[in-house]
Design an enzyme around this catalytic site. Structure first.
Site, PDB file in Angstrom:
ATOM      1  N   GLN A  75      22.292  40.346  89.274  1.00  0.00           N
ATOM      2  CA  GLN A  75      21.933  39.513  88.653  1.00  0.00           C
ATOM      3  C   GLN A  75      23.347  38.142  88.588  1.00  0.00           C
ATOM      4  O   GLN A  75      22.474  37.380  87.803  1.00  0.00           O
ATOM      5  CB  GLN A  75      20.398  39.365  87.739  1.00  0.00           C
ATOM      6  CG  GLN A  75      19.319  40.140  88.460  1.00  0.00           C
ATOM      7  CD  GLN A  75      18.123  39.693  87.629  1.00  0.00           C
ATOM      8  OE1 GLN A  75      18.524  40.420  86.190  1.00  0.00           O
ATOM      9  NE2 GLN A  75      17.410  40.796  87.849  1.00  0.00           N
ATOM     10  N   HIS A  88      19.538  40.592  83.314  1.00  0.00           N
ATOM     11  CA  HIS A  88      18.472  39.804  82.123  1.00  0.00           C
ATOM     12  C   HIS A  88      19.563  39.062  81.698  1.00  0.00           C
ATOM     13  O   HIS A  88      20.232  39.707  79.828  1.00  0.00           O
ATOM     14  CB  HIS A  88      18.403  41.101  81.926  1.00  0.00           C
ATOM     15  CG  HIS A  88      16.235  41.546  82.337  1.00  0.00           C
ATOM     16  ND1 HIS A  88      15.491  41.782  82.039  1.00  0.00           N
ATOM     17  CD2 HIS A  88      16.334  41.286  83.596  1.00  0.00           C
ATOM     18  CE1 HIS A  88      14.658  42.204  82.304  1.00  0.00           C
ATOM     19  NE2 HIS A  88      15.155  41.806  83.730  1.00  0.00           N
ATOM     20  N   GLU A 144       5.432  34.334  81.491  1.00  0.00           N
ATOM     21  CA  GLU A 144       4.721  34.032  80.324  1.00  0.00           C
ATOM     22  C   GLU A 144       5.315  33.152  79.786  1.00  0.00           C
ATOM     23  O   GLU A 144       6.599  32.658  80.591  1.00  0.00           O
ATOM     24  CB  GLU A 144       5.015  34.286  78.544  1.00  0.00           C
ATOM     25  CG  GLU A 144       4.280  35.662  78.274  1.00  0.00           C
ATOM     26  CD  GLU A 144       4.511  36.390  76.740  1.00  0.00           C
ATOM     27  OE1 GLU A 144       4.130  37.432  76.907  1.00  0.00           O
ATOM     28  OE2 GLU A 144       5.446  35.637  75.916  1.00  0.00           O
ATOM     29  N   TYR A 148       8.232  36.105  69.449  1.00  0.00           N
ATOM     30  CA  TYR A 148       7.797  35.925  71.063  1.00  0.00           C
ATOM     31  C   TYR A 148       7.289  37.532  71.288  1.00  0.00           C
ATOM     32  O   TYR A 148       6.762  37.713  72.433  1.00  0.00           O
ATOM     33  CB  TYR A 148       8.308  35.268  71.792  1.00  0.00           C
ATOM     34  CG  TYR A 148       8.478  33.419  71.380  1.00  0.00           C
ATOM     35  CD1 TYR A 148       7.252  32.752  71.272  1.00  0.00           C
ATOM     36  CD2 TYR A 148       9.065  33.483  70.402  1.00  0.00           C
ATOM     37  CE1 TYR A 148       7.151  31.443  71.068  1.00  0.00           C
ATOM     38  CE2 TYR A 148       8.782  32.393  70.248  1.00  0.00           C
ATOM     39  CZ  TYR A 148       8.405  31.115  70.173  1.00  0.00           C
ATOM     40  OH  TYR A 148       7.587  30.010  69.736  1.00  0.00           O
ATOM     41  N   TYR A 177       8.335  48.271  85.098  1.00  0.00           N
ATOM     42  CA  TYR A 177       8.319  48.076  86.912  1.00  0.00           C
ATOM     43  C   TYR A 177       8.178  49.720  87.328  1.00  0.00           C
ATOM     44  O   TYR A 177       7.632  49.958  88.584  1.00  0.00           O
ATOM     45  CB  TYR A 177       9.443  47.721  87.852  1.00  0.00           C
ATOM     46  CG  TYR A 177      10.385  46.671  87.479  1.00  0.00           C
ATOM     47  CD1 TYR A 177       9.368  46.131  87.671  1.00  0.00           C
ATOM     48  CD2 TYR A 177      11.341  46.407  86.667  1.00  0.00           C
ATOM     49  CE1 TYR A 177      10.056  44.613  87.598  1.00  0.00           C
ATOM     50  CE2 TYR A 177      11.198  45.294  85.471  1.00  0.00           C
ATOM     51  CZ  TYR A 177      10.731  43.511  86.546  1.00  0.00           C
ATOM     52  OH  TYR A 177      11.063  43.093  86.862  1.00  0.00           O
TER      53      TYR A 177
END
Length: 366
Positions: A82, A144, A238, A248, A259
């Site tokens: 990523q 991430h 979200e 949060y 996962y």
């Protein structure tokens, strides 16, 4: 425009709460052959900038032609899984400053960060390249990073970050930036009214904590609020309204599971932690977001358009204050994983497809 052109008149996708929406649209492929395009920005002269995750910044000229040579002058990009080149965003005062802001992964497999630079674009080269922010501490692995940017009316910007995947517990630790949203001045310094500036040990740039992987963030001028979405675990994506100093919840509270199916937390709510405004279960894998303001699709004006990878759609979300009142699935018939969605200067919608031979697609109405 590209020779490959779709001129298909199609119906808008399934309306999830208020029935089928009857508007029509057409699509055309503006550019193709892009290696996992990630972000799109519109220059005042009609050109577009598009990032490729592999580490290239490309120019689409005012005639719609993709320039073969990438923009020169980028710093070294860490590209793995990523990790790579993320957002390109124009300074809201671009006509005066000529500055771009670009987020990317920097470092090595064993020690890498989300980084943010400011630069100028001259001809086909970046100049005056300055690193203004780097996530602390370094992390290992290629997952991430967040990377989305939004500008606020007080000349600051917010940058959504990720939790580093295997570092998720750090999203509750204000001594590092992982799993947070940071607010910065345009030079990268921390504003003195940030919520944790005076807290011993806290990183002064932090604006909110408990965020998993923020991949969509916009400033809603009409309602004077920051709206962000998080790419959640398996279930539990979200949308949140972001307020300074708020928590949060990730990973102490979540609507999702790991996962593997393992429980992350038994709690979906907890005192002192914010509930999401919108939650998707199963996951749609949200990846980008625009607040639509335009005349081409007036029935969508003021709605949030959320690009999705796993769901292969753009989800239109309408909020009334802090309440979700409508959702609709758009562009699903294209069958693509969408990495980003943008509102063009003329009110057309631009989609980026997440693929080795990715495309920029323009959605418009005559």
């Amino acid at each position: 425009m590209s020779a490959k052109r779709n001129a298909l008149l199609v119906a808008v996708g399934l309306g999830l709460s208020l029935g089928i929406h009857a508007a029509g649209y057409q699509t055309e492929v503006v550019a193709e052959g892009l290696d996992h395009p990630w972000s799109l920005a519109f220059l005042p002269d009609g050109r577009m900038l598009v990032t490729e995750r592999a580490g290239r910044l490309r120019v689409i000229d005012e005639a719609g032609n993709l320039r073969e040579e990438p923009v020169d002058g980028l710093p070294d990009i860490f590209n793995q899984s990523q990790a790579g080149l993320f957002e390109v965003a124009l300074d809201p005062q671009y006509d005066e400053t000529g500055r771009l802001f670009i987020s990317y992964a920097c470092g090595t497999e064993s020690a890498n960060h989300t980084c943010l630079i400011s630069a100028r674009l001259q001809d086909n080269r970046l100049t005056e390249v300055t690193e203004i922010f780097r996530v602390k501490p370094a992390k290992e692995g290629g997952a991430h990073y967040g990377g989305r940017i939004a500008f606020l009316p007080d000349n600051t910007l917010v940058l959504g970050l990720g939790d580093g995947f295997t570092y998720r517990e750090q999203a509750q630790n204000k001594e590092n930036h992982l799993g947070s949203i940071v607010r910065l001045k345009r030079d990268g310094s921390a504003p003195q009214d940030n919520p944790f500036v005076d807290e011993p040990g806290a990183q002064p740039e932090i604006f909110s904590i408990g965020n998993r992987n923020v991949q969509g963030i916009v400033y809603d001028q009409a309602n004077q609020r920051i709206v962000a979405h998080e790419h959640g675990p398996r279930g539990g994506d979200e949308i949140n309204i972001i307020e300074p100093g708020k928590n949060y919840g990730w990973p102490k509270v979540t609507h999702g599971v790991d996962y593997s199916g393992a429980v992350i937390s038994p709690h979906e709510q907890m005192e002192g932690m914010e509930d999401p405004i919108v939650m998707w279960k199963p996951s749609i894998a949200p990846s980008g977001m625009t607040l639509y303001r335009g005349g081409m699709f007036p029935e969508w004006d003021g709605d949030f358009l959320v690009s999705a990878l796993a769901a292969r759609e753009v989800r239109r979300v309408r909020l009334d204050g802090r309440e979700e009142v409508e959702q609709e699935s758009l562009f699903k018939e294209l069958g693509e994983r969408f990495r980003d969605v943008r509102t063009g200067p003329d009110g057309a919608i631009f989609l980026l497809t997440d693929a080795e031979e990715g495309q920029v697609i323009r959605v418009y109405r005559e």
